[in-house]
Design a protein around this motif. Sequence first.
Motif, PDB file in Angstrom:
ATOM      1  N   ALA A   1      12.498  16.080 -11.940  1.00  0.00           N
ATOM      2  CA  ALA A   1      11.893  15.075 -12.822  1.00  0.00           C
ATOM      3  C   ALA A   1      12.267  13.681 -12.320  1.00  0.00           C
ATOM      4  N   GLN A   2      11.331  12.743 -12.427  1.00  0.00           N
ATOM      5  CA  GLN A   2      11.519  11.399 -11.881  1.00  0.00           C
ATOM      6  C   GLN A   2      11.691  10.385 -13.002  1.00  0.00           C
ATOM      7  N   ALA A   3      12.905   9.916 -13.188  1.00  0.00           N
ATOM      8  CA  ALA A   3      13.188   8.939 -14.233  1.00  0.00           C
ATOM      9  C   ALA A   3      13.003   7.534 -13.666  1.00  0.00           C
ATOM     10  N   VAL A   4      11.879   6.919 -13.964  1.00  0.00           N
ATOM     11  CA  VAL A   4      11.537   5.619 -13.368  1.00  0.00           C
ATOM     12  C   VAL A   4      12.064   4.480 -14.242  1.00  0.00           C
ATOM     13  N   ASP A   5      13.008   3.722 -13.694  1.00  0.00           N
ATOM     14  CA  ASP A   5      13.516   2.534 -14.374  1.00  0.00           C
ATOM     15  C   ASP A   5      13.010   1.289 -13.651  1.00  0.00           C
ATOM     16  N   THR A   6      13.537   0.123 -14.019  1.00  0.00           N
ATOM     17  CA  THR A   6      13.055  -1.124 -13.413  1.00  0.00           C
ATOM     18  C   THR A   6      13.350  -1.165 -11.908  1.00  0.00           C
ATOM     19  N   HIS A   7      14.471  -0.572 -11.494  1.00  0.00           N
ATOM     20  CA  HIS A   7      14.813  -0.552 -10.071  1.00  0.00           C
ATOM     21  C   HIS A   7      13.782   0.259  -9.278  1.00  0.00           C
ATOM     22  N   ILE A   8      13.483   1.458  -9.770  1.00  0.00           N
ATOM     23  CA  ILE A   8      12.531   2.321  -9.054  1.00  0.00           C
ATOM     24  C   ILE A   8      11.139   1.707  -9.066  1.00  0.00           C
ATOM     25  N   PHE A   9      10.753   1.102 -10.179  1.00  0.00           N
ATOM     26  CA  PHE A   9       9.437   0.463 -10.260  1.00  0.00           C
ATOM     27  C   PHE A   9       9.327  -0.641  -9.212  1.00  0.00           C
ATOM     28  N   ARG A  10      10.373  -1.452  -9.091  1.00  0.00           N
ATOM     29  CA  ARG A  10      10.373  -2.544  -8.113  1.00  0.00           C
ATOM     30  C   ARG A  10      10.377  -2.002  -6.688  1.00  0.00           C
ATOM     31  N   VAL A  11      11.307  -1.094  -6.396  1.00  0.00           N
ATOM     32  CA  VAL A  11      11.430  -0.565  -5.041  1.00  0.00           C
ATOM     33  C   VAL A  11      10.163   0.179  -4.632  1.00  0.00           C
ATOM     34  N   GLY A  12       9.641   0.986  -5.551  1.00  0.00           N
ATOM     35  CA  GLY A  12       8.442   1.765  -5.241  1.00  0.00           C
ATOM     36  C   GLY A  12       7.270   0.890  -4.843  1.00  0.00           C
ATOM     37  N   ASN A  13       7.070  -0.189  -5.585  1.00  0.00           N
ATOM     38  CA  ASN A  13       5.937  -1.074  -5.310  1.00  0.00           C
ATOM     39  C   ASN A  13       6.208  -2.022  -4.151  1.00  0.00           C
TER      40      ASN A  13
ATOM     41  N   GLN B   1       0.835  -1.189   0.000  1.00  0.00           N
ATOM     42  CA  GLN B   1       0.000   0.000   0.000  1.00  0.00           C
ATOM     43  C   GLN B   1       0.874   1.243   0.000  1.00  0.00           C
ATOM     44  N   GLN B   2       0.379   2.309  -0.625  1.00  0.00           N
ATOM     45  CA  GLN B   2       1.130   3.559  -0.660  1.00  0.00           C
ATOM     46  C   GLN B   2       1.358   4.092   0.752  1.00  0.00           C
ATOM     47  N   LEU B   3       2.620   4.381   1.075  1.00  0.00           N
ATOM     48  CA  LEU B   3       2.944   4.933   2.383  1.00  0.00           C
ATOM     49  C   LEU B   3       2.444   6.374   2.500  1.00  0.00           C
ATOM     50  N   ASP B   4       2.256   6.828   3.718  1.00  0.00           N
ATOM     51  CA  ASP B   4       1.733   8.180   3.917  1.00  0.00           C
ATOM     52  C   ASP B   4       2.863   9.201   4.022  1.00  0.00           C
ATOM     53  N   TYR B   5       2.497  10.435   4.150  1.00  0.00           N
ATOM     54  CA  TYR B   5       3.441  11.564   4.167  1.00  0.00           C
ATOM     55  C   TYR B   5       4.511  11.394   5.249  1.00  0.00           C
ATOM     56  N   HIS B   6       4.095  11.069   6.459  1.00  0.00           N
ATOM     57  CA  HIS B   6       5.041  10.980   7.570  1.00  0.00           C
ATOM     58  C   HIS B   6       6.021   9.825   7.379  1.00  0.00           C
ATOM     59  N   GLN B   7       5.532   8.701   6.850  1.00  0.00           N
ATOM     60  CA  GLN B   7       6.406   7.565   6.581  1.00  0.00           C
ATOM     61  C   GLN B   7       7.436   7.913   5.495  1.00  0.00           C
TER      62      GLN B   7
ATOM     63  N   ALA C   1       6.324   4.318  -3.676  1.00  0.00           N
ATOM     64  CA  ALA C   1       5.618   4.861  -4.847  1.00  0.00           C
ATOM     65  C   ALA C   1       4.933   3.704  -5.550  1.00  0.00           C
ATOM     66  N   VAL C   2       3.653   3.572  -5.339  1.00  0.00           N
ATOM     67  CA  VAL C   2       2.900   2.422  -5.841  1.00  0.00           C
ATOM     68  C   VAL C   2       2.225   2.775  -7.170  1.00  0.00           C
ATOM     69  N   GLY C   3       2.383   1.874  -8.154  1.00  0.00           N
ATOM     70  CA  GLY C   3       1.741   2.100  -9.444  1.00  0.00           C
ATOM     71  C   GLY C   3       1.839   0.873 -10.320  1.00  0.00           C
ATOM     72  N   LYS C   4       0.876   0.720 -11.238  1.00  0.00           N
ATOM     73  CA  LYS C   4       0.829  -0.465 -12.098  1.00  0.00           C
ATOM     74  C   LYS C   4       1.784  -0.368 -13.284  1.00  0.00           C
ATOM     75  N   ASP C   5       2.247   0.835 -13.606  1.00  0.00           N
ATOM     76  CA  ASP C   5       3.220   1.007 -14.676  1.00  0.00           C
ATOM     77  C   ASP C   5       4.174   2.128 -14.290  1.00  0.00           C
ATOM     78  N   VAL C   6       5.200   2.349 -15.131  1.00  0.00           N
ATOM     79  CA  VAL C   6       6.243   3.315 -14.761  1.00  0.00           C
ATOM     80  C   VAL C   6       5.696   4.738 -14.656  1.00  0.00           C
ATOM     81  N   LEU C   7       4.728   5.079 -15.492  1.00  0.00           N
ATOM     82  CA  LEU C   7       4.166   6.431 -15.424  1.00  0.00           C
ATOM     83  C   LEU C   7       3.397   6.629 -14.123  1.00  0.00           C
ATOM     84  N   ALA C   8       2.689   5.589 -13.691  1.00  0.00           N
ATOM     85  CA  ALA C   8       1.955   5.679 -12.426  1.00  0.00           C
ATOM     86  C   ALA C   8       2.915   5.810 -11.245  1.00  0.00           C
ATOM     87  N   VAL C   9       4.047   5.102 -11.300  1.00  0.00           N
ATOM     88  CA  VAL C   9       5.041   5.220 -10.236  1.00  0.00           C
ATOM     89  C   VAL C   9       5.674   6.611 -10.252  1.00  0.00           C
ATOM     90  N   GLU C  10       5.948   7.123 -11.443  1.00  0.00           N
ATOM     91  CA  GLU C  10       6.476   8.490 -11.567  1.00  0.00           C
ATOM     92  C   GLU C  10       5.530   9.489 -10.907  1.00  0.00           C
TER      93      GLU C  10
END
Length: 214
Positions: A138-150, A3-9, A155-164
């Motif tokens: 600007a947020q350049a989302v690669d495979t690492h950021i997509f994995r770490v975010g989710n 789940q997407q973390l909140d502001y304080h987290q 940063a939760v998202g179904k594709d790289v643009l959503a994670v960005e």
Amino acid sequence: MAQQLDYHQLRAIFTRFRDANPEPRSELEYVNAYTLLVAVVLSAQATDAGVNRATRPLFARVTTPAQMLELGEEGLIEYIKTIGLFRNKAKNVIALSRILVEQYGGEVPDSRAALQALPGVGRKTANVVLNVAFGYPAQAVDTHIFRVGNRTGIAVGKDVLAVERAIEDNVPVEFQRHAHHWLILHGRYICKARKPRCPDCLIRDLCPYEEKTE
């Protein structure tokens, strides 16, 4: 997917990233905005280390679009033939260099739309240039950021643009400039795809990833 973390987290997480590495840098080597653009185009489906080995002698000779055009496609290939897809990348670098000379006076534009109109330049490449060369958040989302975010909920998202967008929408503004660098480095060296190094993770206690490694 967490789940997407909140502001304080998120503030707590990025404060730790900043404390550990206040000024993160791109691992690609470059000397100006143009050589950065070329390096990022060459790095598609290649490692930064492999690109750096090829570009060190190249950038000792070529630092402007005009010099690249003078070198020519076959000349460029001699420098980059150790990089995957080098023929197609050489065509793109020569083509984008010609556009920069003819339409932008040899300068790299600081517009995402203008950058993405260049051959071989997608949104991720444009965002890297905007962030590293021009200092934009600007947020350049690669495979690492997509994995770490989710995986972590940063940063939760179904594709790289959503994670960005999740980074832009949720990460506190003071961390936006370096957010993608911190996340890339975390993904490369700690939060790896197959064997994440959870015992060495500086945000382990804040991370909701259930399959933490011992």
